[in-house]
Design an enzyme around this catalytic site. Structure first.
Site, PDB file in Angstrom:
ATOM      1  N   SER A 214      47.992  61.438  32.450  1.00 22.04           N
ATOM      2  CA  SER A 214      46.700  61.714  33.062  1.00 22.04           C
ATOM      3  C   SER A 214      46.721  61.306  34.542  1.00 22.04           C
ATOM      4  CB  SER A 214      45.589  60.998  32.276  1.00 22.04           C
ATOM      5  OG  SER A 214      44.317  61.459  32.627  1.00 22.04           O
ATOM      6  N   ASP A 443      44.098  71.066  26.991  1.00 14.08           N
ATOM      7  CA  ASP A 443      43.800  69.688  27.382  1.00 14.08           C
ATOM      8  C   ASP A 443      42.405  69.650  28.010  1.00 14.08           C
ATOM      9  OD1 ASP A 443      43.634  67.212  28.867  1.00 14.08           O
ATOM     10  OD2 ASP A 443      45.809  67.068  28.768  1.00 14.08           O
ATOM     11  N   HIS A 471      44.522  65.606  24.862  1.00 16.02           N
ATOM     12  CA  HIS A 471      44.844  65.145  26.208  1.00 16.02           C
ATOM     13  C   HIS A 471      46.241  64.554  26.243  1.00 16.02           C
ATOM     14  CE1 HIS A 471      44.426  63.705  30.187  1.00 16.02           C
ATOM     15  NE2 HIS A 471      44.131  62.455  29.900  1.00 16.02           N
TER      16      HIS A 471
END
Length: 502
Positions: A214, A443, A471
């Site tokens: 991320s 995602d 994710h």
């Protein structure tokens, strides 16, 4: 909720690994230093046992790299030493995202979920970036103030509600300046990336091996741009595209959550007792809209006993959190059943609390305070309400359930006391070895388009894709993804560009 938050449940997932090339150890090879920063690069952390087989230490970094003698920060670092020291490759430095996620907590929770070969040959290293967790954390508000902030309507319907979100956003920004003004100019990603190079040297590694998820991909990309020749292997999973403006980040992330919600709804309507019905996906999403409108009119019941209001803002957070990980979809179905059929939002409140790291005792980690501090310094934001209103209206057209919610949550940056000079731009990392960029097609938090963008911008970027939900990809345990990533991490050999795993 602010853009680009990593899911806390990353810590519950697993990795595996294979044997690869040998690397340096702290005692075997000297490391390069940067002129003027020798005392930081040549430090030897004092490692001590911190229970469970982990070792902990502090690593010193300058507050301001332009004036390295003008004060220091201490980064809290944790490692799980490689199980087979004779076969040790080096350190695998990790970052779980956020910005604001604790790398110390991530490694303590997840290190032993890594595969045997990785555990045998790598020290699994986590650190709290500057301003985060145990590393001189940014603080902005009391728990009660944070409760009020997160419960403020982020889908305002009239001027009074706009005035309210403006008031709490300004209060948040002012609180950050009052409580953490010394840190705010220096907590951005450029400095955090420089910290990683100091950490690399302090760990005794001539080259960096890194896994970032991320926001950790954004941090890794900035490291690559500044220290391309110091890279051994970088995996950037659930990528953030550094060329995007703040407005583009908001709009695209809102679309990502909308896509994830539609995917959840499509799965739900095929199941018996789906709280959204068993009709079409659009009909199911109408049920979500009705729930949000209901919570906007009249708060849902709170059976926890803490007296907090479960309104539209809390319901939105509570729906968003399980969309990060497909394995949490059953819990979301249960929460929606309780909310729609019984008018009880307690389970959604618990999910919202997990998303913003509110503890059972009512206190918070500094995840969201650090998140805003980093985001607001990394990109310029608009500074007037009209611009946010226009952006929210545009976001609502493409993401009716999450658009305004995400846009208005970044209003804090409109009041931020430090005006950034940093502008979005593509990062090429010229001279770096192959860098593997991993993207998941559905995602919610870091849309797949961002991974494609980052991979194309990096001179040596290699795109690895997962056709799936949730994710990030690597920690989902898909054999195709894990095999490709682990081969690269251990041997340095990347997968074929454009590899798609299903």
């Amino acid at each position: 909720m602010v853009a680009v938050i990593a899911a806390a449940s990353l810590a519950a997932t697993a990795c595996a690994g294979m044997r690869g090339t040998a690397g340096s150890t702290p005692s075997s090879s000297p490391v390069d230093t940067v002129a003027g920063l020798e005392s930081f690069y040549r430090q030897h952390p004092s490692w001590s046992d911190c229970k469970g087989g982990f070792q902990c230490a502090d690593v010193r970094v300058p507050l301001n790299y332009a004036k390295p003698d003008g004060g220091e920060l201490k980064l809290k670092v944790i490692r799980l030493p490689a199980q087979k020291r004779a076969d040790r490759i080096g350190s695998l430095v990790t970052n779980p995202g956020g910005p604001g996620g604790s790398g110390v907590d991530f490694v303590r929770s997840a290190a032993r979920a890594f595969g045997t070969a990785i555990l045998d040959r790598f020290d699994i290293v986590g650190f709290d970036p500057r301003g985060v967790g145990q590393s001189d954390p940014v603080r902005c508000e009391s728990p009660k103030q944070l409760d009020r902030y997160f419960a403020t309507d982020t889908s305002p319907d009239n001027q009074a509600e706009i005035n309210q979100i403006a008031a709490v956003s300004k209060e948040f920004a002012d609180g950050c300046q009052a409580m953490s003004g010394r840190l705010l100019p220096y907590v951005g990603t450029v400095n955090a990336a420089r910290d990683i190079d100091v950490l690399r040297a302090a760990l005794g590694d001539r080259k960096l091996t890194y896994y970032g998820a991320s926001y950790g991909t954004y941090l890794g990309a900035f490291y690559a741009e500044q220290f391309a020749k110091n890279i051994r292997a970088l995996v950037l999973d659930g990528a953030v595209d550094p060329k995007l403006t703040a407005e583009q980040v908001n709009i695209e992330q809102a679309k990502g959550f909308e896509r994830a919600l539609r995917s959840f709804a499509a799965d739900c309507v095929q199941r018996p007792n789906c709280p959204l019905g068993n009709g079409s996906v659009d009909q199911a999403l109408d049920q979500v809209s009705a729930l949000l409108a209901r919570a906007d009119r009249t708060p849902l019941k709170n059976s926890s006993g803490d007296g907090r209001t479960i309104n539209e803002a809390i319901v939105s957070l509570g729906i968003a959190q399980p969309l990060y990980v497909k394995q949490l979809w059953p819990s979301l179905r249960l929460s929606l059943t309780q909310a729609i059929k019984d008018g009880d939002g307690t389970s959604l409140l618990a999910s919202a609390d997990q998303q913003v790291e509110r503890r059972p005792d009512g206190t918070y980690s500094n995840l969201m305070e650090a998140n805003n501090a980093v985001n607001c310094i990394d990109r310029p934001y608009a500074h007037d309400i009209a611009a946010f209103q226009k952006q929210a209206d545009e976001a609502k057209k493409v993401a009716p359930h999450f658009g305004p919610f995400i846009v208005w949550s970044t209003l804090i940056c409109g009041y931020w006391p430090i005006k950034t000079t940093q502008k979005p731009r593509p990062l090429a990392a010229a001279g770096a070895p192959p860098i593997v960029v991993v993207g998941t097609t559905r995602d919610p938090a870091t849309p797949y388009e961002w991974a494609k963008g980052l991979a194309s911008e990096l001179k040596s970027g290699v795109l690895l894709s997962l056709d799936g939900d949730g994710h990030t990809a690597y920690l989902q345990g898909n054999p195709c993804i894990t095999g490709a990533v682990e081969t690269y991490l251990v041997s340095g050999k990347p997968p074929a560009a454009g590899t798609l795993c299903r």
